[in-house]
Design a protein around this motif. Structure first.
Motif, PDB file in Angstrom:
ATOM      1  N   ALA A  45       2.323  -1.060   4.615  1.00  0.00           N
ATOM      2  CA  ALA A  45       1.340  -0.556   5.580  1.00  0.00           C
ATOM      3  C   ALA A  45       0.294   0.297   4.882  1.00  0.00           C
ATOM      4  CB  ALA A  45       2.046   0.243   6.674  1.00  0.00           C
ATOM      5  N   ALA A  76      -1.522   4.994   8.655  1.00  0.00           N
ATOM      6  CA  ALA A  76      -0.574   3.880   8.675  1.00  0.00           C
ATOM      7  C   ALA A  76       0.770   4.282   8.075  1.00  0.00           C
ATOM      8  CB  ALA A  76      -1.158   2.688   7.913  1.00  0.00           C
ATOM      9  N   SER A  80       4.186   4.724  10.366  1.00  0.00           N
ATOM     10  CA  SER A  80       5.340   3.878  10.092  1.00  0.00           C
ATOM     11  C   SER A  80       6.592   4.701   9.861  1.00  0.00           C
ATOM     12  CB  SER A  80       5.058   2.993   8.865  1.00  0.00           C
ATOM     13  OG  SER A  80       3.954   2.144   9.089  1.00  0.00           O
ATOM     14  N   SER A 183      -0.178  -1.129  10.137  1.00  0.00           N
ATOM     15  CA  SER A 183       1.199  -0.694  10.344  1.00  0.00           C
ATOM     16  C   SER A 183       1.976  -1.645  11.245  1.00  0.00           C
ATOM     17  CB  SER A 183       1.233   0.721  10.931  1.00  0.00           C
ATOM     18  OG  SER A 183       0.524   0.792  12.163  1.00  0.00           O
TER      19      SER A 183
END
Length: 369
Positions: A45, A76, A80, A183
């Protein structure tokens, strides 16, 4: 002169033994490879968002184009980290919310910091007090709420570090859109290969007392405010590192906060020197260092939540070497990560002891980051 064949054979044998030993250890720590998969997802990501941000900035000649990639990658990555659902649809929904929270934090910071700088530039970090409060307070909404509070704060930190203003709101919105896509794609692809950690329980509020989450929010905000004042007096090198530590060490009990402070300081004390030792390699071989930083983030994902010290060490190492790989070669500044983390942790501990101290352990102490 080429090495003899027997030397090559010994190298391959030794390398195979080492890889086999590492694989056995990883299997003990992470049976089923679930956390390793999440760690790879974090790195993926981050990389997707950074590349997409850089490409967009170059293609459209975006002012402050470097900040676009940094914001998108940060949104991102930490989105995540905070996402912890088992179903793809729920994960996608949460990742969208987390990206929006990071965007909101960045916009608030970009709008307020220039005003504070105009009147009292020495305390411009005071805008981070709001994020430090939300990190603790929004845990009342469970895992997703905790992630939203953390992402709001992350958005603030990234916008503050990039020096963004109200003129950069469009850039922030684009970064959030890129981060959401970057993501979501790895999470959809990882699918059932991940087994997220158990949802964060919501503590019971005792009659006549404020909720533990409100207490944690006030403790984190108090720690952040104290560090801002200390920075104005002492001129700290990177005070946002201390603010971050002060906000994230606060747990659902005094003993939990003490444990988090100890683990964060120990982990950082190990990770920063290793990162500093890699500084020459970061200058000459940045690609290798970026790969090592990616591996460190996989270790970070594997270590959470049981081994907070290892997670903090892995992240401290990754932060130092990536800063070095992107051109920051000051040993003094990079080493400040260590002592400012210690300062932030101790201030956070003091705030937890003074501001509505929590003596129970009903809140989940295994909060991320």
């Amino acid at each position: 002169m080429p090495k003899p064949a027997n030397e090559h054979a010994l190298i391959f044998i030794f390398g195979g033994i080492m890889l086999s030993s590492i694989a056995r250890r990883l299997e003990k720590v992470d049976p089923g490879s679930h956390r390793r998969i999440k760690g790879i997802r974090l790195v993926t990501a981050f990389g997707l968002a950074a590349l997409a941000g850089a490409h967009y900035a170059s293609a459209y000649s975006v002012p402050k184009g470097n900040a676009l990639g940094v914001l998108a990658a940060g949104f991102a990555l930490w989105g995540s980290v905070s996402e912890a659902r088992s179903a793809r649809l729920e994960s996608t929904r949460d990742l969208l919310f987390l990206a929006m929270a990071a965007v909101a934090g960045a916009i608030v910071t970009a709008a307020i910091v220039p005003v504070v700088n105009f009147w009292v530039p020495a305390v411009s970090e005071i805008v981070l007090v709001l994020g430090a409060f939300l990190v603790g307070y929004l845990r009342r909404l469970g895992t997703t709420g905790a992630g939203i509070g953390s992402q709001f704060f992350i958005g603030q930190l990234l916008a503050y570090g990039a020096g963004l203003t109200e003129n950069d709101i469009g850039l922030i919105l684009i970064s959030g859109a890129i981060a959401a896509v970057a993501s979501i794609i790895p999470r959809v692809l990882s699918g059932p290969s991940e087994h997220p950690t158990a949802p964060m329980p919501v503590p019971v509020v005792l009659p006549g007392r404020i909720s533990p989450e409100l207490a944690m929010g006030l403790q984190g905000a108090t720690a952040a405010l104290a560090i801002v004042i200390l920075s104005a007096i002492l001129g700290l090198e990177e005070s946002i590192w201390a603010v971050t530590a002060g906000a994230y060490v606060v747990a659902g009990s005094m003993s939990g906060t003490m444990d988090r402070v100890r683990r964060r300081i120990i982990g950082t004390a190990v990770g920063v020197p290793i990162g500093l030792a890699m500084l020459p390699a970061a200058i000459d071989y940045p690609l290798v260092v970026w790969m090592a930083a990616g591996l460190a983030m996989v270790v970070y994902a594997m270590a959470l939540p049981e081994r907070y010290d290892i997670a903090c060490g892995a992240y401290a190492y990754a932060l130092v070497v990536t800063l070095a790989a992107t051109g920051e070669h000051s040993y003094t500044l990079l080493a400040a990560r260590l002592w400012e983390t210690a300062l932030g942790g101790m201030v956070g501990l003091l705030a937890a002891a003074i501001v509505f101290p929590l003596r129970t352990t009903k809140a989940d102490l295994r909060y991320r980051i």
